[in-house]
Design a protein around this motif. Structure first.
Motif, PDB file in Angstrom:
ATOM      1  N   VAL A  13       0.936  -1.301   0.042  1.00 40.61           N
ATOM      2  CA  VAL A  13      -0.056   0.103   0.232  1.00 40.61           C
ATOM      3  C   VAL A  13       1.063   1.236   0.058  1.00 40.61           C
ATOM      4  N   SER A  14       0.156   2.075  -0.298  1.00 43.65           N
ATOM      5  CA  SER A  14       1.175   3.630  -0.292  1.00 43.65           C
ATOM      6  C   SER A  14       1.296   4.105   1.130  1.00 43.65           C
ATOM      7  N   LYS A  15       2.368   5.082   1.365  1.00 41.39           N
ATOM      8  CA  LYS A  15       2.617   5.730   2.785  1.00 41.39           C
ATOM      9  C   LYS A  15       1.113   6.446   3.078  1.00 41.39           C
ATOM     10  N   ARG A  16       0.925   7.247   1.950  1.00 39.36           N
ATOM     11  CA  ARG A  16      -0.400   8.012   2.319  1.00 39.36           C
ATOM     12  C   ARG A  16      -1.731   7.122   2.816  1.00 39.36           C
ATOM     13  N   THR A  17      -1.656   6.039   2.400  1.00 43.07           N
ATOM     14  CA  THR A  17      -2.878   4.935   2.735  1.00 43.07           C
ATOM     15  C   THR A  17      -2.770   4.676   4.195  1.00 43.07           C
ATOM     16  N   ILE A  18      -1.337   4.545   4.478  1.00 40.26           N
ATOM     17  CA  ILE A  18      -1.057   4.300   6.194  1.00 40.26           C
ATOM     18  C   ILE A  18      -1.332   5.682   6.677  1.00 40.26           C
ATOM     19  N   ASP A  19      -1.082   6.712   6.247  1.00 41.97           N
ATOM     20  CA  ASP A  19      -1.427   7.979   6.677  1.00 41.97           C
ATOM     21  C   ASP A  19      -2.867   7.964   7.291  1.00 41.97           C
ATOM     22  N   TYR A  20      -3.656   7.676   6.167  1.00 39.55           N
ATOM     23  CA  TYR A  20      -5.035   7.975   6.246  1.00 39.55           C
ATOM     24  C   TYR A  20      -5.648   6.908   7.365  1.00 39.55           C
ATOM     25  N   TYR A  21      -5.197   5.567   7.217  1.00 45.15           N
ATOM     26  CA  TYR A  21      -5.613   4.580   8.376  1.00 45.15           C
ATOM     27  C   TYR A  21      -5.360   5.150   9.817  1.00 45.15           C
ATOM     28  N   THR A  22      -4.233   5.788   9.870  1.00 46.30           N
ATOM     29  CA  THR A  22      -3.794   6.139  11.117  1.00 46.30           C
ATOM     30  C   THR A  22      -4.503   7.276  11.674  1.00 46.30           C
ATOM     31  N   SER A  23      -4.964   8.328  10.724  1.00 43.00           N
ATOM     32  CA  SER A  23      -5.749   9.476  10.967  1.00 43.00           C
ATOM     33  C   SER A  23      -7.230   8.969  11.476  1.00 43.00           C
ATOM     34  N   LEU A  24      -7.715   7.667  10.907  1.00 40.36           N
ATOM     35  CA  LEU A  24      -9.025   7.070  11.322  1.00 40.36           C
ATOM     36  C   LEU A  24      -9.080   6.254  12.482  1.00 40.36           C
ATOM     37  N   GLY A  25      -7.842   6.089  12.994  1.00 38.35           N
ATOM     38  CA  GLY A  25      -7.763   5.310  13.969  1.00 38.35           C
ATOM     39  C   GLY A  25      -7.797   3.690  13.773  1.00 38.35           C
ATOM     40  N   LEU A  26      -7.625   3.335  12.513  1.00 39.84           N
ATOM     41  CA  LEU A  26      -7.460   1.783  12.143  1.00 39.84           C
ATOM     42  C   LEU A  26      -6.096   1.242  12.357  1.00 39.84           C
ATOM     43  N   LEU A  27      -4.988   2.300  12.412  1.00 39.14           N
ATOM     44  CA  LEU A  27      -3.598   1.880  12.893  1.00 39.14           C
ATOM     45  C   LEU A  27      -3.023   2.761  13.989  1.00 39.14           C
ATOM     46  N   GLU A  28      -2.215   2.216  14.637  1.00 40.94           N
ATOM     47  CA  GLU A  28      -1.454   3.000  15.693  1.00 40.94           C
ATOM     48  C   GLU A  28       0.042   3.237  15.376  1.00 40.94           C
ATOM     49  N   ALA A  29       0.549   4.219  15.670  1.00 41.00           N
ATOM     50  CA  ALA A  29       1.906   4.597  15.438  1.00 41.00           C
ATOM     51  C   ALA A  29       2.435   4.992  16.535  1.00 41.00           C
ATOM     52  N   ASN A  30       3.814   4.510  16.894  1.00 46.26           N
ATOM     53  CA  ASN A  30       4.420   5.231  17.979  1.00 46.26           C
ATOM     54  C   ASN A  30       5.824   6.055  17.330  1.00 46.26           C
ATOM     55  N   ARG A  31       6.239   6.683  18.159  1.00 43.74           N
ATOM     56  CA  ARG A  31       7.203   7.791  17.636  1.00 43.74           C
ATOM     57  C   ARG A  31       8.667   7.201  18.213  1.00 43.74           C
ATOM     58  N   SER A  32       9.684   7.217  17.403  1.00 44.29           N
ATOM     59  CA  SER A  32      10.915   6.852  17.516  1.00 44.29           C
ATOM     60  C   SER A  32      11.519   8.083  18.421  1.00 44.29           C
ATOM     61  N   LYS A  33      12.960   8.044  18.941  1.00 38.25           N
ATOM     62  CA  LYS A  33      13.364   9.166  19.298  1.00 38.25           C
ATOM     63  C   LYS A  33      13.732  10.073  18.528  1.00 38.25           C
ATOM     64  N   SER A  34      14.023   9.572  17.112  1.00 38.52           N
ATOM     65  CA  SER A  34      14.162  10.512  16.135  1.00 38.52           C
ATOM     66  C   SER A  34      12.782  11.099  15.488  1.00 38.52           C
ATOM     67  N   ASN A  35      11.904  10.801  15.926  1.00 45.39           N
ATOM     68  CA  ASN A  35      10.454  11.334  15.806  1.00 45.39           C
ATOM     69  C   ASN A  35       9.902  10.521  14.518  1.00 45.39           C
ATOM     70  N   TYR A  36      10.625   9.329  14.067  1.00 45.86           N
ATOM     71  CA  TYR A  36      10.056   8.758  13.074  1.00 45.86           C
ATOM     72  C   TYR A  36       8.582   7.911  13.432  1.00 45.86           C
TER      73      TYR A  36
END
Length: 136
Positions: A13-36
């Motif tokens: 899938v595209s990174k944009r799709t992952i962004d969209y799913y994350t914004s909808l609450g379908l996926l959860e992201a954590n942040r690394s020390k370097s903010n990735y």
């Protein structure tokens, strides 16, 4: 743990799709020390789950509900009833589509019929047989 680009590549899938799913609450992201944004192995499984149901043309809201049920530790009777009702609706739609296709399939010669049969998996063939029994 995956960065967004790695996860996108693995899930096809595209990174944009992952962004969209994350914004909808379908996926959860954590942040690394370097903010990735960092995604877990569960995120990959979740993406595969989402894509599977998108191929079945389920709306993202319904997919989100299915994900919540999947991740829930307790099963709510009302949610099970909703899922059964939704499944019954999908089966009715398939039944209607099959009824429309049957006359066309019956007009085909043996070779095209055999070619169609070869394209079906064992599971879909069994489901098709079940639907044929229901519709007749």
């Amino acid at each position: 743990m995956y960065r967004i680009g790695e996860l996108a590549s693995l899930a096809n899938v595209s990174k944009r799709t992952i962004d969209y799913y994350t914004s909808l609450g379908l996926l959860e992201a954590n942040r690394s020390k370097s903010n990735y944004r960092i995604y877990s192995e569960d995120s990959l499984d979740t993406l595969k789950f989402i894509e599977k149901y998108k191929k079945l043309h389920l709306p993202l809201e319904e997919i989100k509900r299915k994900l919540e049920i999947k991740k829930s530790r307790e099963i709510k009777e009302t949610e099970v009833e909703k899922q059964i009702y939704a499944l019954a609706q999908q089966m009715k739609q398939l039944q209607d589509e099959l009824s429309d296709l049957l006359p066309l399939i019956e007009k085909l010669d043996d070779k095209p019929k055999e070619a169609l049969a070869k394209k079906l998996t064992n599971e879909s063939s069994a489901l098709l047989q079940s639907l044929l029994v229901i519709t007749s």
